[in-house]
Design an enzyme around this catalytic site. Structure first.
Site, PDB file in Angstrom:
ATOM      1  N   GLU A 117       0.862  -1.194   0.000  1.00 58.67           N
ATOM      2  CA  GLU A 117       0.000   0.000   0.000  1.00 58.67           C
ATOM      3  C   GLU A 117       0.889   1.232   0.000  1.00 58.67           C
ATOM      4  OE1 GLU A 117      -2.645   0.315   3.404  1.00 58.67           O
ATOM      5  OE2 GLU A 117      -2.732   2.484   3.144  1.00 58.67           O
ATOM      6  N   ARG A 165       0.240  10.397   0.636  1.00 56.49           N
ATOM      7  CA  ARG A 165       0.675  11.485   1.508  1.00 56.49           C
ATOM      8  C   ARG A 165       1.746  12.362   0.890  1.00 56.49           C
ATOM      9  NH1 ARG A 165       1.687   9.041   7.392  1.00 56.49           N
ATOM     10  NH2 ARG A 165       0.152   7.373   7.336  1.00 56.49           N
ATOM     11  N   LYS A 188     -10.482  -1.809   7.015  1.00 53.74           N
ATOM     12  CA  LYS A 188      -9.248  -1.470   7.722  1.00 53.74           C
ATOM     13  C   LYS A 188      -9.637  -1.025   9.131  1.00 53.74           C
ATOM     14  CE  LYS A 188      -5.586   2.028   7.540  1.00 53.74           C
ATOM     15  NZ  LYS A 188      -4.603   2.637   6.642  1.00 53.74           N
TER      16      LYS A 188
HETATM   17  O1  LIG Z   1      -2.011   6.807   5.713  1.00 51.69           O
HETATM   18  C1  LIG Z   1      -3.046   6.224   6.013  1.00 51.69           C
HETATM   19  O2  LIG Z   1      -3.997   6.129   5.241  1.00 51.69           O
HETATM   20  C2  LIG Z   1      -3.220   5.636   7.321  1.00 51.69           C
HETATM   21  O3  LIG Z   1      -4.275   5.195   7.586  1.00 51.69           O
HETATM   22  C3  LIG Z   1      -2.101   5.541   8.251  1.00 51.69           C
HETATM   23  C4  LIG Z   1      -1.251   4.287   8.094  1.00 51.69           C
HETATM   24  O4  LIG Z   1      -2.042   3.154   7.964  1.00 51.69           O
HETATM   25  C5  LIG Z   1      -0.323   4.171   9.214  1.00 51.69           C
HETATM   26  O5  LIG Z   1       0.442   5.330   9.236  1.00 51.69           O
HETATM   27  C6  LIG Z   1       0.548   2.943   9.147  1.00 51.69           C
HETATM   28  O6  LIG Z   1       1.775   3.223   9.744  1.00 51.69           O
HETATM   29  P1  LIG Z   1       2.209   2.639  11.168  1.00 51.69           P
HETATM   30  O7  LIG Z   1       1.187   3.089  12.157  1.00 51.69           O
HETATM   31  O8  LIG Z   1       3.535   3.292  11.418  1.00 51.69           O
HETATM   32  O9  LIG Z   1       2.306   1.165  11.008  1.00 51.69           O
END
Ligand SMILES: O=C(O)C(=O)C[C@H](O)[C@H](O)COP(=O)(O)O
Length: 212
Positions: free
Chosen positions: A44, A48, A132
């Site tokens: 994925e 961003r 999710k």
């Molecule tokens: O960007 C998005 O759409 C999100 O929903 C956030 C990500 O799923 C998290 O940033 C995953 O990153 P970790 O928490 O570091 O594993």
């Protein structure tokens, strides 16, 4: 462009899904090859960064065996643009009715984000089958997912958000979890530093969690 997978094919191919943010377009190809070398099939890429859509194409070109989806989809326009750019599936951090309509209209497999029982029920009523669970750890983690299983036994989840390498197998062991997402496989620091060997090793460790 590869044919996008059905939802069933997507969750069959996925175990741990790396959630990636690519800031420099030139990182996309080596990152894709590093992840594919570790045996992972589903990744994925988040919306961003400014280069996200171009990076997705570069990753698909560099490693055509990968199934590359687009995450952080927040608006109907982003859903449409990601589908037009060739995303194989769509992921969102949360869901609005308008976003849900746009995601469904793409015909792609979608994992909309939810954090509560009510949001899960609304998403299922709109037509989504796998959700999710975000942000997984702050929203209640494994205990919360276990508690949802009684009243919502037919809803399956891909928990994501602060899930560490150590905790990922415990999530994957839950009967209502089909895959988990995490940034630890290819962290922003490792991508910035071009630590492709470390990313391949992490991908291999993540892929080895499949079937647990
Ligand atoms: O960007 C998005 O759409 C999100 O929903 C956030 C990500 O799923 C998290 O940033 C995953 O990153 P970790 O928490 O570091 O594993």
């Amino acid at each position: 462009m590869n044919t996008p997978p059905s939802l069933d094919a997507l969750i069959d191919a996925a175990s741990v899904i790396p959630v990636l943010a690519v800031k420099r377009l030139e990182d996309a190809a080596p990152l894709a090859m590093a992840l594919a070398a570790g045996g992972l099939k589903v990744i994925e890429l988040t919306l961003r960064t400014d280069v996200a859509l171009d990076a997705m194409k570069a990753m698909q070109d560099a490693a055509p065996e990968l199934i590359v989806g687009m995450g952080t989809i927040r608006t109907p326009e982003q859903a449409r643009a990601s589908a037009e750019a060739g995303a194989s599936f769509l992921v969102s951090p949360g869901l609005t009715p308008e976003l849900g309509e746009a995601m469904l209209a793409t015909g792609l497999a979608c994992l909309p984000g939810v954090a509560t029982a009510g949001e899960a029920m609304a998403s299922q009523a709109q037509g989504f089958e796998v959700l999710k669970f975000f942000p997984a750890e702050p929203a209640g983690g494994i205990a919360y997912l276990k508690a949802l299983e009684g009243p919502l036994p037919d809803i399956r989840f891909c928990p994501t958000g602060s899930i560490s390498r150590e905790k990922a197998p415990d999530y994957l062991a839950l009967t209502n979890v089909v895959c988990v997402g995490g940034s630890w496989i290819a962290s922003p620091g490792d991508i910035d530093a071009g630590n492709w060997t470390a990313i391949t090793a992490n991908a291999r460790a993540a892929e080895a969690m499949k079937g647990r």
